[in-house]
Design an enzyme around this catalytic site. Sequence first.
Site, PDB file in Angstrom:
ATOM      1  N   SER A 252       1.709  -1.608  -0.253  1.00 12.36           N
ATOM      2  CA  SER A 252      -0.053  -0.226  -0.368  1.00 12.36           C
ATOM      3  C   SER A 252       1.144   1.524   0.013  1.00 12.36           C
ATOM      4  O   SER A 252       0.207   2.015  -0.309  1.00 12.36           O
ATOM      5  CB  SER A 252      -1.157   0.127   1.156  1.00 12.36           C
ATOM      6  OG  SER A 252      -0.240  -0.220   2.230  1.00 12.36           O
ATOM      7  N   LYS A 253       2.349   1.363   0.031  1.00 17.39           N
ATOM      8  CA  LYS A 253       3.386   1.886   0.058  1.00 17.39           C
ATOM      9  C   LYS A 253       3.503   2.648  -1.672  1.00 17.39           C
ATOM     10  O   LYS A 253       4.367   3.559  -1.645  1.00 17.39           O
ATOM     11  CB  LYS A 253       4.439   2.218   1.256  1.00 17.39           C
ATOM     12  CG  LYS A 253       3.834   1.389   2.277  1.00 17.39           C
ATOM     13  CD  LYS A 253       3.965   3.271   3.103  1.00 17.39           C
ATOM     14  CE  LYS A 253       3.588   3.138   4.723  1.00 17.39           C
ATOM     15  NZ  LYS A 253       2.246   3.044   4.702  1.00 17.39           N
ATOM     16  N   ARG A 254       2.761   2.314  -1.938  1.00 17.67           N
ATOM     17  CA  ARG A 254       3.144   2.390  -3.245  1.00 17.67           C
ATOM     18  C   ARG A 254       2.196   3.225  -3.843  1.00 17.67           C
ATOM     19  O   ARG A 254       0.977   2.291  -3.521  1.00 17.67           O
ATOM     20  CB  ARG A 254       3.299   1.047  -4.260  1.00 17.67           C
ATOM     21  CG  ARG A 254       4.833   0.403  -3.519  1.00 17.67           C
ATOM     22  CD  ARG A 254       6.479   1.114  -4.860  1.00 17.67           C
ATOM     23  NE  ARG A 254       7.641   0.521  -3.821  1.00 17.67           N
ATOM     24  CZ  ARG A 254       7.720  -0.778  -4.209  1.00 17.67           C
ATOM     25  NH1 ARG A 254       8.271  -0.796  -5.767  1.00 17.67           N
ATOM     26  NH2 ARG A 254       8.951  -1.487  -3.913  1.00 17.67           N
TER      27      ARG A 254
END
Length: 490
Positions: A252-254
Amino acid sequence: MTVVTRFAPSPTWYVHIWSLRTVLYNYLFAKKNNGKFLVRIEDTDRTRLVEGSVENMLEVLASVWLIPDEWPNNPWDRWPYYQSERLDIYKKYIQELIDKDKAYYCFCSPERLTKLREEQQSLWLPTKYDKKCRYLSKEEIQKKLDAWEPHTVRLKVPDNTIIEFNDLVKGKIKVPSKDIDEQVLLKTDWFPTYHLANVVDDHLMWVTHVIRWDEWTPSTPKHVIMYDAFWWEKPVFAHIPLLLWTDKKKLSKRTWDVAVEKYLEHWYLTESLINYIALLGWNPKTTEEFFSMNELIERFDLRQVHKAWAVFDVERLKFFNSHYLKTLDLNYLYNKLKTYLSKYDKDFFDKINTFWDDYNKKILNEIRTKIKKFDEFKENTYYLYNEPKIPNKELLINEKMKIKDIDTVKKALEISIYITKNNNDFNSIDEVKNIFIEKIKEAEMKNWQVLWPTRVALSWEQFSIWALELIYILWNKKSTEILTKVLKTL
Ligand code: GLU
């Protein structure tokens, strides 16, 4: 009881890889149990809406064959599947909770709540509502309501108890009620929050299994409290663990490279996406790893989903993709290739359409064992779709293969020309091979001495498909033409 699962996205733009896994598990579980899989749009947070995202999402799901049984905008379906169209329903149910003393009005201002949160943060305390309005008298509440004071409605969490539920993946989960925040259920604008709308809809839509990713586990005790308050039967919960990149960072960090759409645009086959994603965190308890959608449906078992996070590895996805490129039916694959090309490379699509299907298919049949994705097709075949150039002489001569001078090259090309000129088109590569072996032997040359210059002459490249395959693809007339042209320049 019919099994009902659902995918309940908020309409932000992309279907992400981790949502794809959740959707897939919901789909597989429903199909395995002859149940229903539905899609519901949770659009009550009006600040996050992205126009067009629902259409986009349904399109992406359709391209990976995850077609819901009920979905938004389908005229045959019973419910509106947009939560924003169901506001009256939530109002009715919030009133029921208030009447049962399971929810209460909160008149705290946003400023007070921000201050409260900051104070708690500065003391390293968990941020929670301090229940100030829970203890207002009936008269005080009525007075404030009569004066139209802005308010929300909050969940009343039972005191001194343990909230527990069974998670199919994570096992029994117990949370002391003192740790649970008295969540806002209805906002000042009368829109429900996720928690209220989600529970009410899961109940009304007969959802039997809530399969969602792990980030929602902390919310589930609040939902359990609501189910109990309404006296409703709870669905079975299954929280799917996180996906990480190979560098152990959360997916989810990208942003862009987690969108399923990007993988389709990058020419991954649905077969490989589905197969690979299904195996992320689910163990089919066999050493086999290639499964069609039907086989996945047959084998899928939620109890075999791992508790621990899984790693999403693009290289593994490529491995699955190359397997399907090698093994799927050629005609099917050819149609797929054309669909991809028409969508993502129109120029090249137009170009290959000027060639016979048979020619294109022969090429695809050779190339598919050498590439990992469709988008490598073009770069590996341009010499088969463009007028050949004259290769440079250094490339034709190859010391290692005992092609020491131009005379050897000439002799080699003459043998190949003799074969292509004096034979009908070959029906298989084996046929080409047999005749070459025979003629090369007669000429007392080594195989490589003939095949290397022939290949370079036909492809004008250092690397390409092998000579015999090229002749099979190009057919004899064209091969003779190219080889003769090269021979004349020597
Ligand atoms: N709307 C929530 C989301 O976008 C749904 C979570 C759930 O499945 O309950 O993730």
